[in-house]
Design an enzyme around this catalytic site. Structure first.
Site, PDB file in Angstrom:
ATOM      1  N   GLN A  71     -11.235 -22.648 -35.821  1.00 38.61           N
ATOM      2  CA  GLN A  71     -10.839 -21.273 -35.542  1.00 38.61           C
ATOM      3  C   GLN A  71     -10.296 -21.092 -34.124  1.00 38.61           C
ATOM      4  O   GLN A  71     -10.464 -21.958 -33.260  1.00 38.61           O
ATOM      5  CB  GLN A  71     -12.025 -20.341 -35.780  1.00 38.61           C
ATOM      6  CG  GLN A  71     -12.451 -20.328 -37.242  1.00 38.61           C
ATOM      7  CD  GLN A  71     -13.370 -19.183 -37.574  1.00 38.61           C
ATOM      8  OE1 GLN A  71     -14.508 -19.379 -37.934  1.00 38.61           O
ATOM      9  NE2 GLN A  71     -12.867 -17.960 -37.461  1.00 38.61           N
ATOM     10  N   HIS A  72      -9.644 -19.955 -33.936  1.00 42.61           N
ATOM     11  CA  HIS A  72      -9.228 -19.438 -32.634  1.00 42.61           C
ATOM     12  C   HIS A  72      -8.002 -20.103 -32.015  1.00 42.61           C
ATOM     13  O   HIS A  72      -7.370 -19.529 -31.133  1.00 42.61           O
ATOM     14  CB  HIS A  72     -10.366 -19.510 -31.605  1.00 42.61           C
ATOM     15  CG  HIS A  72     -11.673 -18.978 -32.071  1.00 42.61           C
ATOM     16  ND1 HIS A  72     -11.845 -17.673 -32.462  1.00 42.61           N
ATOM     17  CD2 HIS A  72     -12.877 -19.578 -32.211  1.00 42.61           C
ATOM     18  CE1 HIS A  72     -13.113 -17.490 -32.806  1.00 42.61           C
ATOM     19  NE2 HIS A  72     -13.749 -18.614 -32.679  1.00 42.61           N
ATOM     20  N   ASP A 233     -13.344 -22.322 -40.247  1.00 39.97           N
ATOM     21  CA  ASP A 233     -14.345 -23.302 -40.637  1.00 39.97           C
ATOM     22  C   ASP A 233     -15.768 -22.750 -40.655  1.00 39.97           C
ATOM     23  O   ASP A 233     -16.571 -23.101 -41.522  1.00 39.97           O
ATOM     24  CB  ASP A 233     -14.260 -24.563 -39.773  1.00 39.97           C
ATOM     25  CG  ASP A 233     -14.413 -24.317 -38.287  1.00 39.97           C
ATOM     26  OD1 ASP A 233     -14.531 -23.143 -37.862  1.00 39.97           O
ATOM     27  OD2 ASP A 233     -14.403 -25.299 -37.522  1.00 39.97           O
TER      28      ASP A 233
END
Length: 282
Positions: A71-72, A233
């Protein structure tokens, strides 16, 4: 026997698990490694995904596929669908001062009420602010912003520099919640926060419902391949483990969620539990 494929494109590697859709039994699997570092050329993820699919025996007999990913991470594209610079991953902390700046500009309480969290260095918004300040020539070229699983799903569906449909980018709420410019209350992107981070507006992925499709891949001589929306995830791991929010737990104050993402996007324990569960989203 209907088969589905789940992809876990994590920080370290790409794993593909092919399952019996009815029983959840693993039929075959493959994996490929990712480069080390906190900034990575997204093309390396695409190469690894193709290698992992090949190691898993291909997708000719697979009915659906869905991608879960770290992520991110900031993936920025120009108007031609080309990656402008290496992606800054969740664990790249150069954007910590940018997180402090965004918090100071909007106020911790106000931004928490708008997004469910207060910015930290891992969030995409802080990386965009870093890009605006440190690499303005790159920031000015940004036509679209995506996260790793968004970009891989887009590439899997046949898009990219050769077919640069930026409006075909998709994501899900779990990954959107980790950007720092998604409003769970409004169920939409917070464009003011995006512009404050990047310096201008940009194309953002269409947010698809958990049971929705990112698209369908047409294959000569084969049935179409359904592409699920996928997930970040952490959310994929929670889904695979059957985790549920406790009664009354979803309505807590946004202030209690500072530094973490409402909806499962905070970067806490980096375990890779539930990899095959990500596939069952698709």
């Amino acid at each position: 026997m209907a088969l589905v494929a789940g992809v876990d494109s994590s920080t370290q590697s790409c794993k593909v698990v092919i399952l019996d859709a009815e029983t959840g039994v693993i039929v075959r699997e493959g994996r490929a490694t990712h480069p080390v570092g906190t900034e990575v050329d997204p093309e390396a993820w695409w190469v690894a995904l193709q290698a992992a699919i090949e190691a898993a025996g291909g997708l000719d007999d697979v009915a659906a596929i869905s991608v879960g990913g770290q992520q991110h991470g900031m993936v920025v594209l120009d108007a031609g669908g080309r990656v402008i610079r290496d992606a800054l991953l969740w664990n790249d902390t150069r954007s910590a001062p940018a997180a402090q700046a965004l918090t100071a500009e909007f106020g911790a309480d106000a931004i928490a009420e708008r997004t469910g969290s207060v910015p930290v260095a891992s969030f995409t918004a802080t990386k965009l602010r870093w890009l605006r300040d440190a690499e303005p020539e790159h920031a000015a070229r940004v036509a679209a912003v995506a996260l790793p699983h968004d970009w891989l799903t887009w590439r899997l569906r046949g898009f990219g520099p050769e077919h640069p449909r930026l409006d075909a980018l998709t994501t899900d709420r779990s990954d959107a919640s980790g950007t720092g410019y998604w409003s769970p209350a409004a169920d939409d992107w917070d464009r003011e926060l995006l512009v404050a981070a990047l310096g201008h507006d940009a194309q953002l992925p269409r947010v698809v419902a958990p049971s929705g499709r990112a698209g369908v891949i047409q294959r000569d001589g084969l049935d179409d391949l359904v592409v699920g929306v996928g997930a970040g995830d952490n959310a994929g791991a929670a889904f695979g483990l059957g985790a549920r929010v406790a009664a009354g737990g979803a309505g807590g104050s946004a202030r209690r969620r500072r530094g973490g993402v409402a909806g499962g996007g905070g970067r806490g324990d980096r375990s890779r539990a539930g990899g095959d569960g990500r596939g069952r989203r698709g």
